[in-house]
Write a protein that holds these residues in place. Sequence first.
Motif, PDB file in Angstrom:
ATOM      1  N   CYS A  11       3.315  -8.227   7.054  1.00  0.00           N
ATOM      2  CA  CYS A  11       2.519  -7.063   7.476  1.00  0.00           C
ATOM      3  C   CYS A  11       2.554  -5.979   6.404  1.00  0.00           C
ATOM      4  O   CYS A  11       1.510  -5.420   6.040  1.00  0.00           O
TER       5      CYS A  11
ATOM      6  N   LYS B 241       1.092   4.537   1.533  1.00  0.00           N
ATOM      7  CA  LYS B 241       0.338   5.038   0.383  1.00  0.00           C
ATOM      8  C   LYS B 241       1.238   5.540  -0.739  1.00  0.00           C
ATOM      9  O   LYS B 241       0.787   5.697  -1.866  1.00  0.00           O
TER      10      LYS B 241
ATOM     11  N   HIS C 261      -0.755  -3.662  -0.133  1.00  0.00           N
ATOM     12  CA  HIS C 261      -1.855  -4.129  -0.981  1.00  0.00           C
ATOM     13  C   HIS C 261      -3.162  -3.420  -0.637  1.00  0.00           C
ATOM     14  O   HIS C 261      -3.923  -3.036  -1.511  1.00  0.00           O
ATOM     15  N   LYS C 262      -3.401  -3.207   0.646  1.00  0.00           N
ATOM     16  CA  LYS C 262      -4.668  -2.619   1.088  1.00  0.00           C
ATOM     17  C   LYS C 262      -4.721  -1.103   0.917  1.00  0.00           C
ATOM     18  O   LYS C 262      -5.742  -0.561   0.518  1.00  0.00           O
ATOM     19  N   PHE C 263      -3.622  -0.394   1.203  1.00  0.00           N
ATOM     20  CA  PHE C 263      -3.678   1.063   1.274  1.00  0.00           C
ATOM     21  C   PHE C 263      -2.941   1.799   0.166  1.00  0.00           C
ATOM     22  O   PHE C 263      -3.068   3.010   0.056  1.00  0.00           O
ATOM     23  N   SER C 264      -2.140   1.127  -0.605  1.00  0.00           N
ATOM     24  CA  SER C 264      -1.346   1.833  -1.600  1.00  0.00           C
ATOM     25  C   SER C 264      -2.228   2.395  -2.703  1.00  0.00           C
ATOM     26  O   SER C 264      -3.052   1.702  -3.274  1.00  0.00           O
ATOM     27  N   SER C 265      -2.033   3.673  -2.998  1.00  0.00           N
ATOM     28  CA  SER C 265      -2.793   4.312  -4.066  1.00  0.00           C
ATOM     29  C   SER C 265      -2.039   4.230  -5.382  1.00  0.00           C
ATOM     30  O   SER C 265      -2.606   4.478  -6.436  1.00  0.00           O
TER      31      SER C 265
ATOM     32  N   LYS D 112       3.356  -6.368   3.219  1.00  0.00           N
ATOM     33  CA  LYS D 112       2.709  -6.844   1.994  1.00  0.00           C
ATOM     34  C   LYS D 112       1.209  -6.582   2.073  1.00  0.00           C
ATOM     35  O   LYS D 112       0.596  -6.118   1.112  1.00  0.00           O
ATOM     36  N   TYR D 113       0.632  -6.879   3.211  1.00  0.00           N
ATOM     37  CA  TYR D 113      -0.796  -6.647   3.399  1.00  0.00           C
ATOM     38  C   TYR D 113      -1.118  -5.154   3.356  1.00  0.00           C
ATOM     39  O   TYR D 113      -2.053  -4.730   2.675  1.00  0.00           O
ATOM     40  N   LEU D 114      -0.355  -4.356   4.091  1.00  0.00           N
ATOM     41  CA  LEU D 114      -0.632  -2.917   4.153  1.00  0.00           C
ATOM     42  C   LEU D 114      -0.473  -2.239   2.797  1.00  0.00           C
ATOM     43  O   LEU D 114      -1.284  -1.394   2.421  1.00  0.00           O
TER      44      LEU D 114
END
Length: 183
Positions: A151, A25, A157-161, A153-155
């Motif tokens: 993994c 995040k 993209h999905k969780f970064s605020s 890159k996905y995380l």
Amino acid sequence: MAIWMSGLASWFNKKLIDPLLQIVKRGAEPKQLAFSTALGVTLGVFPICGVTVFLCGAAIALLGNRCHAPSVMLANFVATPIELSLMIPFLRLGEIISGGPHFPLTTDALKKVFTGQASRDVLLSIVHALLGWFVAAPFILGALYIAFLPCFKYLVHKFSSLPPSPKKPVYPQAEIKLKVRDV
């Protein structure tokens, strides 16, 4: 059984998932996270117990901003059980590479170790395990980096605020002009 499982799930979330999500995040680059995590695991499986934290600290100090220190240390923590399971394969790999004698893993050998009769053999087996790790470490690092990159890159993209950090500076250097004052 359900209480034990809920305690294990709580520990897993508290020690692994929550720190990983906090790291993701904060907006770090996926390549840096993948490299740092791969480095932490690679150093975390070093075949001498108790040394891995110092190795990770030295790597963080040497690499500076090129690695993400919390990711290295979290990966080192996660790699501890793997470290114990890879000691014998590293030992055998080192024996094969050096052509050295096979260190027997029997109860008689263990008795000799505890009584001090096998100190030369134990020292030689440690050298063989280190040799096995030194040969395997670049392959472990490369394979883990390749596996972790998609993994992260996905995380991210999905969780970064936070928005991803820019690849290029906002102001090109040609546009930056310094004002010099005469004092």
